[in-house]
Each structure stands twice: as C-alpha cells, then as structure tokens.
Design a protein around this motif. Sequence first.
Motif, PDB file in Angstrom:
ATOM      1  N   ILE A   1      -6.182   9.818 -15.698  1.00 35.82           N
ATOM      2  CA  ILE A   1      -5.075   9.251 -14.915  1.00 35.82           C
ATOM      3  C   ILE A   1      -4.991   9.921 -13.545  1.00 35.82           C
ATOM      4  O   ILE A   1      -4.811   9.258 -12.520  1.00 35.82           O
ATOM      5  CB  ILE A   1      -3.746   9.413 -15.678  1.00 35.82           C
ATOM      6  N   GLU A   2      -5.151  11.236 -13.530  1.00 36.76           N
ATOM      7  CA  GLU A   2      -5.052  11.962 -12.263  1.00 36.76           C
ATOM      8  C   GLU A   2      -6.195  11.612 -11.328  1.00 36.76           C
ATOM      9  O   GLU A   2      -6.000  11.486 -10.118  1.00 36.76           O
ATOM     10  CB  GLU A   2      -5.035  13.472 -12.533  1.00 36.76           C
TER      11      GLU A   2
ATOM     12  N   GLY B   1      -7.981   9.177  -6.465  1.00 35.29           N
ATOM     13  CA  GLY B   1      -8.876   8.235  -5.784  1.00 35.29           C
ATOM     14  C   GLY B   1      -8.130   7.346  -4.806  1.00 35.29           C
ATOM     15  O   GLY B   1      -8.599   7.082  -3.696  1.00 35.29           O
ATOM     16  N   TYR B   2      -6.947   6.886  -5.214  1.00 28.08           N
ATOM     17  CA  TYR B   2      -6.167   6.050  -4.296  1.00 28.08           C
ATOM     18  C   TYR B   2      -5.681   6.850  -3.095  1.00 28.08           C
ATOM     19  O   TYR B   2      -5.718   6.352  -1.964  1.00 28.08           O
ATOM     20  CB  TYR B   2      -4.968   5.434  -5.015  1.00 28.08           C
TER      21      TYR B   2
ATOM     22  N   PHE C   1       0.836  -1.201   0.000  1.00 25.67           N
ATOM     23  CA  PHE C   1       0.000   0.000   0.000  1.00 25.67           C
ATOM     24  C   PHE C   1       0.874   1.255   0.000  1.00 25.67           C
ATOM     25  O   PHE C   1       0.553   2.247  -0.666  1.00 25.67           O
ATOM     26  CB  PHE C   1      -0.925   0.003   1.220  1.00 25.67           C
ATOM     27  N   LYS C   2       1.967   1.209   0.746  1.00 28.10           N
ATOM     28  CA  LYS C   2       2.839   2.380   0.849  1.00 28.10           C
ATOM     29  C   LYS C   2       3.498   2.690  -0.492  1.00 28.10           C
ATOM     30  O   LYS C   2       3.507   3.849  -0.931  1.00 28.10           O
ATOM     31  CB  LYS C   2       3.904   2.122   1.910  1.00 28.10           C
ATOM     32  N   TYR C   3       3.998   1.657  -1.179  1.00 29.71           N
ATOM     33  CA  TYR C   3       4.691   1.903  -2.444  1.00 29.71           C
ATOM     34  C   TYR C   3       3.711   2.259  -3.563  1.00 29.71           C
ATOM     35  O   TYR C   3       4.073   2.996  -4.484  1.00 29.71           O
ATOM     36  CB  TYR C   3       5.541   0.694  -2.823  1.00 29.71           C
TER      37      TYR C   3
ATOM     38  N   MET D   1       1.518   6.570  -6.999  1.00 25.81           N
ATOM     39  CA  MET D   1       0.453   7.495  -7.372  1.00 25.81           C
ATOM     40  C   MET D   1       0.930   8.945  -7.320  1.00 25.81           C
ATOM     41  O   MET D   1       0.591   9.764  -8.189  1.00 25.81           O
ATOM     42  CB  MET D   1      -0.754   7.309  -6.443  1.00 25.81           C
ATOM     43  N   ILE D   2       1.727   9.274  -6.306  1.00 29.40           N
ATOM     44  CA  ILE D   2       2.243  10.638  -6.212  1.00 29.40           C
ATOM     45  C   ILE D   2       3.203  10.916  -7.367  1.00 29.40           C
ATOM     46  O   ILE D   2       3.181  12.008  -7.955  1.00 29.40           O
ATOM     47  CB  ILE D   2       2.935  10.851  -4.850  1.00 29.40           C
ATOM     48  N   VAL D   3       4.050   9.934  -7.697  1.00 36.77           N
ATOM     49  CA  VAL D   3       4.963  10.103  -8.839  1.00 36.77           C
ATOM     50  C   VAL D   3       4.166  10.285 -10.127  1.00 36.77           C
ATOM     51  O   VAL D   3       4.519  11.121 -10.975  1.00 36.77           O
ATOM     52  CB  VAL D   3       5.910   8.892  -8.945  1.00 36.77           C
TER      53      VAL D   3
END
Length: 840
Positions: free
Chosen positions: A171-172, A177-178, A136-138, A143-145
């Motif tokens: 995509i954004e 959402g995640y 979940f962390k990666y 998602m941020i990248v």
Amino acid sequence: MSNSKPVANQVLVDIEMNLTGERAGDPSDTSQPASGSTLSSTASIASTSSSASNNITKISSNGPTSNLSTPDHSVTIEQIFSDQSASTASKYNTDVDETIKLAATLVKDAKSNRFLDFKHDRDSLRLYILYYNPIFKYIQYLMIVIILGLATLEKPALWPDTLPFWAPCIIEIVALGYLGFRIIHLSSFQHQTTFWQDKKNIVAIILIVLSVLDIISYSIWAGIDESSNPIRWSRPLRPLFIINFPHARQIRRAFRNIRRTILEIVFVLILFLLSVMLFALLALKIFGKKNLHDRFGKPYFKTYPDALWRLYVLVTTANNPDVMMPAYDVSHWYSLFFIIFLIVTLYVFMNVLLAVIFNSYKRHLKNEVKQAVFAKRRKLASAYDLVKTKNKEGEGYHITLTTWTKIMKELFPKKSKEQVTMLFQVMDGNGDGVITKAEFLTCADLLNVPLTEVKDRMLLWNRMCPRLYNSKVTEFIRKVVKHKFFRYFFDLAIVVNAVFIAVEVPVAEWFFLALFTLEIILKLYAYGARKFASQFWNMFDVVVIGGAIIATMVEAIDHLKDLEGQTLDIILVIRVLRLVKLVNGFDRFRIVITTLVNIGPSIIIYGGVLFTFYYSFAIVGMEIFQNRIRFFGNDTYALENLSENQYYCGNIALKDSEFWIDRYCSNNFNNIGQALVVLSELTVVNQWHVLTSGFVLVTHPAAKIYFLLFHLTVVVLIMNIFIAFILEAFILEYSLSKSKFESQFEAKILQLGYALGQKKKGEEQKKGTDKEVIIDDMETEIRPEEGTRFHVKQSRKKVEVLLMRMFENELDPEDLGMTDQLNHDIDRPSRKYTLDSLVS
C-alpha cells in the motif's frame, strides 16, 4: 508603401520565429518564459481585444507596447496580412486566446495564493493547469492520509494483527509512487534550475527514497525473522510529506516561522534552564542531608538529577504542592524557597518566554506575509504586462473593460456580465473607464471578497401561489416572524424546555418539539429555503430538533428500550444543545462566537502543525515503549483474577508505584491510538510526571529525555506560538468586521444603486446602516427585486486573507518587493515585437 511590405514581411518572420521557439527569454530568470515560449511573444496581441472584435483585421492601433522603442516604419494590420495566408491570421487568433489564458492563470494564481514559477510556453501552461486539477490534488491528499494511516495497520497495530507484514508495504509503495508522479509532473513545467533550488522538492524526493529503502530493508529483515520485531525507521518522517508539497503552504509557513523563532528564544530558554539548575543545586544543599522522604517513601532531593527533575516538573505545577510538603512539614519557612522558585521560573521566565515568542513569531510572520503579498503582486504584474494597452496619449498603459471581460470569462465562465462589470468599476477608482497597473494589483483581493449576485429575488411559493403569498394572512405571518419578540419568545421557550428536561417531565417534550418545529416551518415560509439555509443558527435548529425528534421516537418504541445506554445517551444529549442557541440572542456573545468561527481555519492550520509533532513522537514512543505496559480490561487491577505475569500492568517494575496506584495501565504506547492519547495527556501537563515515572520504571532513567523533549517542543514552544497567533488573530477579527476591499465593494454597490433592498433613485432609501442594507440580515424584508442586486456576504476568512489583513496597512499598495523591476515589464523577454511597434 513600397518599402512597407518588405518591412512587414520581416516583422512577421521575426514573430513567426518567436512562435516556433527560435527566440528565447533569459532562462536564468524564473519569471521569464523559457525557450520556446509562444505566449509572451504575443502578449500585446491579446490586449487588442480592448478595442476590437474577433476579426484580427479590425484591431485598433491602441495595442500595448513593450519596452522597446517604437520603430520608424509605419504599416497597418491589413497590409501585414495582405501577403500572408489565412492560417497566419488564425494562428494570431489562437495566440490571443492563449495569452488571455496565461493572464487568467496568473490572476487565478494571485487570487488563490499559488506562487509556483512555471515556464510560459503553451505546453507548460497546460501542464501547470493540470497540476492544480482538483482530482489530482485530492488524490495526493488521499495518498498522504493513507501513508499516515498505515500506522494503524503496522505492528503494533490499532486492530488485531490480521495483515501480513508485506501488505502495508505494498500500500505504501503505491502511495509513494503517486507522490513521485506528482514530483515528476511538477518538474515538467518548471525550469530545472528553479525545481532543484526549491528545498521542498529535494526533501520530498529524499523522503520517498528513504521510505523505499526502509521498505526494502524491513521486508528482508521480516522475511528472515519476523519475530525479532524489525523496525520501520522511516515512519517518524512521514508527517514531512504534509509539509513538503506545494499545497501545504500554510503549514510549511508555520514551520518556517517556528524554526526562525527557535533561534531567537534559545537564549531565553538557556537562562530559564540555568535558573532551574541553580535552584536544583540549592535544593540539594538545603534538603539533601535532612534524610527526608516523599509520600511514596522515596529519598527527597537526595541526588542532583532527582532535584533537577522535581523542580522542572514544579515549573509546570503538575506536582504542586506535593513536592513542597516534606520540607514544609519540617519548617514552614522552607515554603519560601518554593514560592521564590515559582515566581522566578513560572511567572517571570515563562511569561518572558511567551512575550519573546509572540514578538519574534509576529515579526517573522509579517515578513512571510509580505513575501506572499509581493509574490501575488508580481503574478498580477505579469498578467497586466501581457494584456496592457498603450494610452491614446502615448504615455503609460491601461486595461480596458473588454480585455478585463475576456480574462474573467476565461477565469470564471459562470460570472455574469453585470458582476464582471461591477468588479471592473470597483477597481477603477478614479472612474476613467480603464484600469491602471496600481489598480489591477488589487484585483486578486477583490476577487476574494464574497460578492453574491441576486436576480429577480422571489420566493418559490411567491411564484407558484402569488395570490396566497401576497394575502393579508401571509403578510401578517411574515411580520410576526421578522419581529424581535418572535425570537425572544422562542428563546424563552428554550429555557423553559431546559427546565422540564432537568426535572424529567417527558410529556412536555412532545409539546416543545412541536413548538420548535413550528418555528422552523414559519421561518422557511417567511424567508424561503435558500435564505433559511444560509443562516448557521437555522441549520443548527434543524439538526438539533431533528435529532431530538429521533431521540424521542427511539424512547417511545418499546422494542428499542434495551438499546445500549451509552449510544442512547449521546442521542438524548442533543436536546440540551438547544440552549446553545441562546448565545445568538446576545450581541456580545454572537460577536465572540462569530470571531471564533472566522479564525477557525487558522486554528485548523496549527492543529495540523501539532499533529505532525504528535505523529512523530507517537511513532518513536511506540518503538521504545510498546508492550512495556499492558492493560487487561476491567480485571487489570484485580490481581486475584490475573496470572502472575499480568500483575502490575504486566510489568513487575511498576509494583507499588504511583503509576500503578493511580491506575494508569491503559495509558501506554501499544498502538498509535493509545500513543496519541498519552501525548495529549502530556500536553495538558496534569500528572505528566506520573506518566513519565511509569515508563521510566519499565525502561531506563534516560527515558525522561523523550518526555522532556516533547514538553519543550510541544508545550513550551508550539503551544505558545499557537497562543500568540490566536491572540493576534482574535484581536484583529474582533476589532475589524470588514477589510478595506469589502468596504470598497459596499460603497460602490450603494453608489450604483445595486444593493439588496435599495430602491431606485428618487425613492426613499430603506432605513438602517449601510451594513444592514448590504448584508441583508434575516430580519430584512424579503421582497421581489427588479433586475440584478449585489451584496457582500459574511463568510469565514481564509487563513491567507486573515494573515494579510494583519499587516495590509503596513504595505505600500504598489510595492512588488523588487524595486529594480518596478519601472520595466515583467515576463516580457527582449527582442519581441508588440502590436504597437507594428502599427505605429
């Protein structure tokens, strides 16, 4: 005993009520379990593992107690369970496991410097553990990248505009959402009061909402008229996603310190700017009426804004001595004005600014580290109170080896019994066989020490071919490889090889490649693959020599002679990198390089801080300056090959400008990549005024504000803070080779006779210092070891560890940062029965 059974039944009823959630801790206290807690209510039950087996009926009376006074009733565990069903005993066993799991989670939090508060009921604990699941962390990192990387696909895109406007939006939305799911997950195991009081959660929610609104408004605008260049106004805020999630603790801490530092340096900045303004006024009065012009024919100090701009640029030395020359040509005495100006602004104010920043930032960093240490200790204190056992004398508490082993088994299932026992013995400073609270508070730091365990150390070919490996020939090879002249010989060979490369003698290349390959093979044979691979310089050799072999083979193949020159040159440069290995041959060089490697993670953190500013300024710059300046390839500066609308970087305003003359057309904001390059050039400050002048000419004089803000924010503030941190970290790491916890481990390992290369008691100890015995350098003899051996491994320091080492000597080892809670239990709600109160 006739009265004991009703009392015991009532006690079990109370405990059962606690287990089912009918009793609650104080919900206002974030360190207390929430309503429905089942784990804290059985805190003492877990501690009975220090003197019992898995059978609950064999638990000793040495269980822990709460702060409650001991009841007068006396009853044994066997009597309590005599009238209860087997399911109740099973429930107790389950709760013991859950309590150990909670204690282990708190210890892991302290070790990993995770300071999120969470409810201590069973479901919340599982959700909390799941939140830190690496998958979940990666995915969150990914998602941020992706969100940040969308700037390469959105207009103005890094590549040709092949995607429709709605594709990056979809995509954004998926990525947002995640991130929203992660926020909901976070709120599921925290108290609502705690969740909403955390500013980073509020900021993250606001960012997601603003981004969604921006996507909606942009889609509507682009759907109506995409040619009108609709603006994505939320894009400069994207780097805030890096800061406002729990995993970005170090970057968030850096930003907090930057914010606090700004408040303290603002007066120095004001004095600095006032001095520049004063000198600008003097320059206007001295040179304004002399009708002077600079080398481009522009009026010289003719207006006050022009004088102010020229002198501010002079502080950065970017236009020195050009700005002085028109006046200097008239009279050499005018040079005194510029010399005095530089002394006052550059050498006095800028250095005072650096000193204030250094002092202020260090103080705020120290407070941040203190709070982190206190939060870590409170986590450990909570874990200690869950599993502590009352002393036999009835005064004070402790943790036994059995309890510690269960915690470690939950926390590190693969750790051996010997290593767990070693950790316990290191914590047990007075050797009384138990761990007190003060000793337990050091366990997180001890767990971060890179302790490695070696069992029956023997090389692979020693096991497969013992006769060959133990032969006189092999023994001679090992002695040769371990001798210092072996290293000196190959260092000399590197220098000679560099000379042959410089004079271009290709025939010698194969000889040197064979020689260096032989060196690698001999080291592999003498030390073994694992030991060989553990050394940085050995792997450096493998990469460099392997790359050189490939490069030489490419040169030797006829049909690859036409390989693109630039690509081949990059491969061939690898040969010269062998010279870097010479650094390892000098102790002082090696110390400096090792220090730089150790503080590398810290540098990366501040690289992340710089990136957030770069990204935001790049997005804003693209919105303001995109397509104002264009580059048309190699023909850009050959006007005869261009159409009229392509002259002067595609903008007639740049005609005969310094920007055009210096051929800076490819320095533009037409995509995210080029924008970041321009910002990096501005950071170096060389010619930054020329770059600024070009964008001012094609837009408006007010565009200088953008470049001034970037210089003040990044160059003056962030870079000075970065320098301050590097200075402090480098001095600390350079002067201190080990922390006190590493030294404790080494002393205990030697005391117990578990060091690598250490012989049994009564045998002669291997020569050398303690560090040589324990670290086991490459020159140390590799021989089979009987039983288990330990050594403290040299490794890069984590950022948190490095920061805490800066200030660890200034902290009381037992200070929790909350003096009013030192003398009572943490995470133990009122009206909870403990095992001691049952069996006393």
